[in-house]
Design a protein around this motif. Structure first.
Motif, PDB file in Angstrom:
ATOM      1  N   ALA A  52      -0.844  -5.142 -34.127  1.00 34.50           N
ATOM      2  CA  ALA A  52      -2.018  -5.000 -33.270  1.00 34.50           C
ATOM      3  C   ALA A  52      -1.782  -3.959 -32.176  1.00 34.50           C
ATOM      4  O   ALA A  52      -2.687  -3.152 -31.876  1.00 34.50           O
ATOM      5  CB  ALA A  52      -2.360  -6.349 -32.642  1.00 34.50           C
ATOM      6  N   GLN A  53      -0.593  -3.970 -31.587  1.00 36.11           N
ATOM      7  CA  GLN A  53      -0.278  -2.984 -30.548  1.00 36.11           C
ATOM      8  C   GLN A  53      -0.372  -1.555 -31.066  1.00 36.11           C
ATOM      9  O   GLN A  53      -0.655  -0.627 -30.311  1.00 36.11           O
ATOM     10  CB  GLN A  53       1.132  -3.237 -29.996  1.00 36.11           C
ATOM     11  N   ASN A  54      -0.091  -1.384 -32.371  1.00 38.68           N
ATOM     12  CA  ASN A  54      -0.111  -0.055 -32.970  1.00 38.68           C
ATOM     13  C   ASN A  54      -1.419   0.250 -33.695  1.00 38.68           C
ATOM     14  O   ASN A  54      -1.512   1.237 -34.430  1.00 38.68           O
ATOM     15  CB  ASN A  54       1.058   0.093 -33.932  1.00 38.68           C
ATOM     16  N   GLY A  55      -2.430  -0.597 -33.486  1.00 36.56           N
ATOM     17  CA  GLY A  55      -3.735  -0.343 -34.064  1.00 36.56           C
ATOM     18  C   GLY A  55      -3.796  -0.539 -35.567  1.00 36.56           C
ATOM     19  O   GLY A  55      -4.668   0.014 -36.239  1.00 36.56           O
ATOM     20  N   VAL A  56      -2.878  -1.347 -36.120  1.00 37.30           N
ATOM     21  CA  VAL A  56      -2.847  -1.608 -37.553  1.00 37.30           C
ATOM     22  C   VAL A  56      -3.400  -3.009 -37.802  1.00 37.30           C
ATOM     23  O   VAL A  56      -2.920  -3.988 -37.218  1.00 37.30           O
ATOM     24  CB  VAL A  56      -1.411  -1.491 -38.113  1.00 37.30           C
ATOM     25  N   ASN A  57      -4.402  -3.098 -38.664  1.00 31.38           N
ATOM     26  CA  ASN A  57      -5.035  -4.383 -38.983  1.00 31.38           C
ATOM     27  C   ASN A  57      -4.752  -4.705 -40.453  1.00 31.38           C
ATOM     28  O   ASN A  57      -5.497  -4.291 -41.345  1.00 31.38           O
ATOM     29  CB  ASN A  57      -6.542  -4.312 -38.735  1.00 31.38           C
ATOM     30  N   PRO A  58      -3.679  -5.446 -40.757  1.00 32.31           N
ATOM     31  CA  PRO A  58      -3.290  -5.666 -42.149  1.00 32.31           C
ATOM     32  C   PRO A  58      -4.263  -6.541 -42.922  1.00 32.31           C
ATOM     33  O   PRO A  58      -4.942  -7.408 -42.351  1.00 32.31           O
ATOM     34  CB  PRO A  58      -1.922  -6.376 -42.019  1.00 32.31           C
ATOM     35  N   LEU A  59      -4.333  -6.307 -44.221  1.00 32.35           N
ATOM     36  CA  LEU A  59      -4.993  -7.244 -45.124  1.00 32.35           C
ATOM     37  C   LEU A  59      -4.083  -8.458 -45.266  1.00 32.35           C
ATOM     38  O   LEU A  59      -2.877  -8.318 -45.446  1.00 32.35           O
ATOM     39  CB  LEU A  59      -5.217  -6.596 -46.492  1.00 32.35           C
ATOM     40  N   PHE A  60      -4.636  -9.648 -45.192  1.00 30.19           N
ATOM     41  CA  PHE A  60      -3.816 -10.859 -45.165  1.00 30.19           C
ATOM     42  C   PHE A  60      -3.940 -11.611 -46.483  1.00 30.19           C
ATOM     43  O   PHE A  60      -5.035 -11.963 -46.917  1.00 30.19           O
ATOM     44  CB  PHE A  60      -4.253 -11.739 -43.993  1.00 30.19           C
ATOM     45  N   ILE A  61      -2.795 -11.854 -47.130  1.00 29.44           N
ATOM     46  CA  ILE A  61      -2.730 -12.645 -48.365  1.00 29.44           C
ATOM     47  C   ILE A  61      -2.008 -13.951 -48.017  1.00 29.44           C
ATOM     48  O   ILE A  61      -0.773 -14.015 -48.042  1.00 29.44           O
ATOM     49  CB  ILE A  61      -1.956 -11.903 -49.474  1.00 29.44           C
ATOM     50  N   SER A  75      -1.381 -15.241 -55.224  1.00 25.99           N
ATOM     51  CA  SER A  75      -1.166 -14.019 -54.452  1.00 25.99           C
ATOM     52  C   SER A  75      -1.172 -12.799 -55.366  1.00 25.99           C
ATOM     53  O   SER A  75      -1.687 -11.740 -55.001  1.00 25.99           O
ATOM     54  CB  SER A  75       0.134 -14.103 -53.646  1.00 25.99           C
ATOM     55  N   LEU A  76      -0.604 -12.923 -56.578  1.00 18.95           N
ATOM     56  CA  LEU A  76      -0.615 -11.830 -57.544  1.00 18.95           C
ATOM     57  C   LEU A  76      -2.044 -11.414 -57.865  1.00 18.95           C
ATOM     58  O   LEU A  76      -2.374 -10.209 -57.866  1.00 18.95           O
ATOM     59  CB  LEU A  76       0.113 -12.259 -58.809  1.00 18.95           C
ATOM     60  N   TRP A  77      -2.902 -12.389 -58.130  1.00 16.22           N
ATOM     61  CA  TRP A  77      -4.285 -12.098 -58.466  1.00 16.22           C
ATOM     62  C   TRP A  77      -5.025 -11.450 -57.291  1.00 16.22           C
ATOM     63  O   TRP A  77      -5.766 -10.479 -57.451  1.00 16.22           O
ATOM     64  CB  TRP A  77      -5.000 -13.371 -58.892  1.00 16.22           C
ATOM     65  N   LYS A  78      -4.787 -11.968 -56.079  1.00 23.09           N
ATOM     66  CA  LYS A  78      -5.452 -11.412 -54.898  1.00 23.09           C
ATOM     67  C   LYS A  78      -4.980  -9.984 -54.614  1.00 23.09           C
ATOM     68  O   LYS A  78      -5.787  -9.114 -54.230  1.00 23.09           O
ATOM     69  CB  LYS A  78      -5.204 -12.309 -53.680  1.00 23.09           C
ATOM     70  N   ILE A  79      -3.690  -9.741 -54.794  1.00 24.10           N
ATOM     71  CA  ILE A  79      -3.170  -8.388 -54.578  1.00 24.10           C
ATOM     72  C   ILE A  79      -3.758  -7.433 -55.617  1.00 24.10           C
ATOM     73  O   ILE A  79      -4.147  -6.301 -55.301  1.00 24.10           O
ATOM     74  CB  ILE A  79      -1.631  -8.386 -54.633  1.00 24.10           C
ATOM     75  N   PHE A  80      -3.838  -7.889 -56.864  1.00 24.58           N
ATOM     76  CA  PHE A  80      -4.425  -7.073 -57.926  1.00 24.58           C
ATOM     77  C   PHE A  80      -5.875  -6.699 -57.573  1.00 24.58           C
ATOM     78  O   PHE A  80      -6.301  -5.543 -57.731  1.00 24.58           O
ATOM     79  CB  PHE A  80      -4.369  -7.834 -59.250  1.00 24.58           C
ATOM     80  N   LYS A  81      -6.627  -7.666 -57.077  1.00 28.58           N
ATOM     81  CA  LYS A  81      -8.019  -7.399 -56.708  1.00 28.58           C
ATOM     82  C   LYS A  81      -8.097  -6.408 -55.539  1.00 28.58           C
ATOM     83  O   LYS A  81      -8.985  -5.539 -55.517  1.00 28.58           O
ATOM     84  CB  LYS A  81      -8.744  -8.702 -56.352  1.00 28.58           C
ATOM     85  N   GLN A  82      -7.175  -6.537 -54.570  1.00 31.57           N
ATOM     86  CA  GLN A  82      -7.164  -5.602 -53.451  1.00 31.57           C
ATOM     87  C   GLN A  82      -6.835  -4.190 -53.930  1.00 31.57           C
ATOM     88  O   GLN A  82      -7.417  -3.206 -53.464  1.00 31.57           O
ATOM     89  CB  GLN A  82      -6.134  -6.047 -52.395  1.00 31.57           C
ATOM     90  N   ILE A  83      -5.892  -4.095 -54.859  1.00 30.29           N
ATOM     91  CA  ILE A  83      -5.534  -2.783 -55.397  1.00 30.29           C
ATOM     92  C   ILE A  83      -6.733  -2.162 -56.123  1.00 30.29           C
ATOM     93  O   ILE A  83      -7.020  -0.968 -55.965  1.00 30.29           O
ATOM     94  CB  ILE A  83      -4.314  -2.899 -56.330  1.00 30.29           C
TER      95      ILE A  83
END
Length: 397
Positions: A52-61, A75-83
């Motif tokens: 947050a301090q560096n202005g980075v807002n990660p995608l959360f799995i 998590s594999l399926w969610k990461i695949f969908k994000q990709i």
């Protein structure tokens, strides 16, 4: 060029800083970066504040974490969908769990939708000292398989790490590897001398006491029990030099370590400070920095210590040898290297001997301070890290 970066969790340590900096600064006309991360388990400190301090807002799995779990399928399926949603040119994974799940998701994406380059960074490895024989063999088989069939480039952070992962354990082919050392924000430690008394005043250190600090996560792999054993041996040694031992950090082993310190009657000799966000303050206050780990990649605490012109003593693990350099003198139980003192793992007597040798020699301290700081400023800047990673991305696409 779009980069999809994945790490298992943003817990306290070098990898979290590493991925946040890469995501933040590889965000320009040439690169677009996305960071995805999982859950920080109970007992570990969360470094989401640093993102947050560096202005980075990660995608959360949320289903992804450090340990093996049935949730890994989710998590594999969610990461695949994000990709699929992000359509990256490069998938870059960091640490073992993210490296496994993320590269499998990347392979599915590559086979079904689009060409993509897949890169993995070993910040350390789990091929010894973490798990039992069978579990270790399973993880090694997974890494060999992923290297052979999925991964385009494998990044290691030191020559010693390359020797262990590729030459000793047989992961990957030589042409797949790139050695790219860590980088740190060197500007954070400017004007350190002005802050050297803050920590000493806080803990009530006497003017003639040498503060010996250990900085890191309080987990089993860091072998902080060895640090406590050294403190006990020191107390029994009746050495003339006055040492006080300080532990900076937190983790799942803190409660058991504090009980161990109490059992060893070290209440007045060892101070547990917990997690601190003022590295510029606590490094400035320490006189010597120690590391007792059983396994390491390249320890951030030693790089930061050397950047602060602090002499270091460490067990001979992972990239430590690359940091400390060649052996100048080998004495009973320890080695004086070009930029620090090294000791074999679990050798409490040798560790104390090396520590006392260093504490009793201002000349050696000054020599190690100068050489260590020069080495880090020449080789471990954040800017150099960013340039190296950007150059690798250009080369493979």
């Amino acid at each position: 060029m779009k980069i999809f970066r994945l790490i298992a969790r943003l817990n306290v340590g070098g990898p979290a800083r590493h991925v946040v900096w890469l995501t933040k600064f590889l965000q320009n006309e040439e690169f677009q970066s996305v960071l995805a991360t999982g859950t920080v388990p109970e007992g570990e400190e969360d470094m989401s504040y640093f993102a947050a301090q560096n202005g980075v807002n990660p995608l959360f799995i949320p289903e992804m974490s450090r340990e093996l779990s049935p949730k890994d399928i989710i998590s594999l399926w969610k990461i695949f969908k994000q990709i699929r949603r992000e359509k990256p040119d490069i998938i870059h994974t960091h640490t073992a769990k993210a490296g496994t799940v993320g590269r499998i998701a990347g392979l599915l994406y590559r086979l079904t939708f689009n060409r993509v380059k897949i890169v993995h960074t070993f910040h350390g490895h789990v091929f010894h000292s973490y798990y039992g024989k069978r579990k270790t063999q399973l993880f090694l088989l997974i890494e060999k398989t992923l290297a052979r069939f999925v991964t385009d480039k494998i990044i290691v952070i030191s020559q010693q790490q390359f020797s262990e992962i590729h030459e000793q354990f047989g992961v990957g082919k030589r042409r797949q590897f790139e050695i790219i050392p860590l980088g740190i924000d060197l500007s954070a430690f400017e004007r350190a001398d002005e802050k050297k008394d803050i920590l000493r005043t806080e803990i009530g250190a006497e003017s003639d006491e040498i503060l010996v600090g250990l900085v890191g996560r309080l987990t089993e792999i860091k072998n902080i029990s060895l640090f406590l054993q050294v403190a006990k041996l020191y107390r029994e040694s009746r050495a003339k030099v006055k040492l006080k031992f300080v532990v900076v950090g937190d983790g799942n082993a803190r409660e058991s370590l504090e009980r161990e310190a109490e059992t060893l009657e070290l209440k007045d000799s060892v101070i547990f400070l917990g997690n601190r966000n003022d590295a510029d303050v606590f490094y400035a206050g320490l006189d010597i920095v120690a590391l007792t780990s059983l396994n390491e990649g390249t320890p951030l605490s030693l790089i930061e210590s050397m950047a602060n012109a602090k002499p270091v003593i460490s067990t001979e693990v992972g990239g430590v040898i690359d940091l400390l350099g060649e052996v100048n003198t080998e004495l009973d139980g320890f080695k004086v290297r070009r930029r620090g003192i090294s000791v074999e793992s679990n050798n409490a007597k040798g560790f104390l001997a090396g520590l006392l040798y260093l504490a009793n020699s201002e000349k050696l301290q000054d020599e190690l301070k100068s050489k260590g700081q020069q080495f880090v400023f020449e080789n471990y800047s954040k800017e150099r890290l960013l340039d190296d990673i950007a150059a690798l991305y250009r080369k493979i696409t």
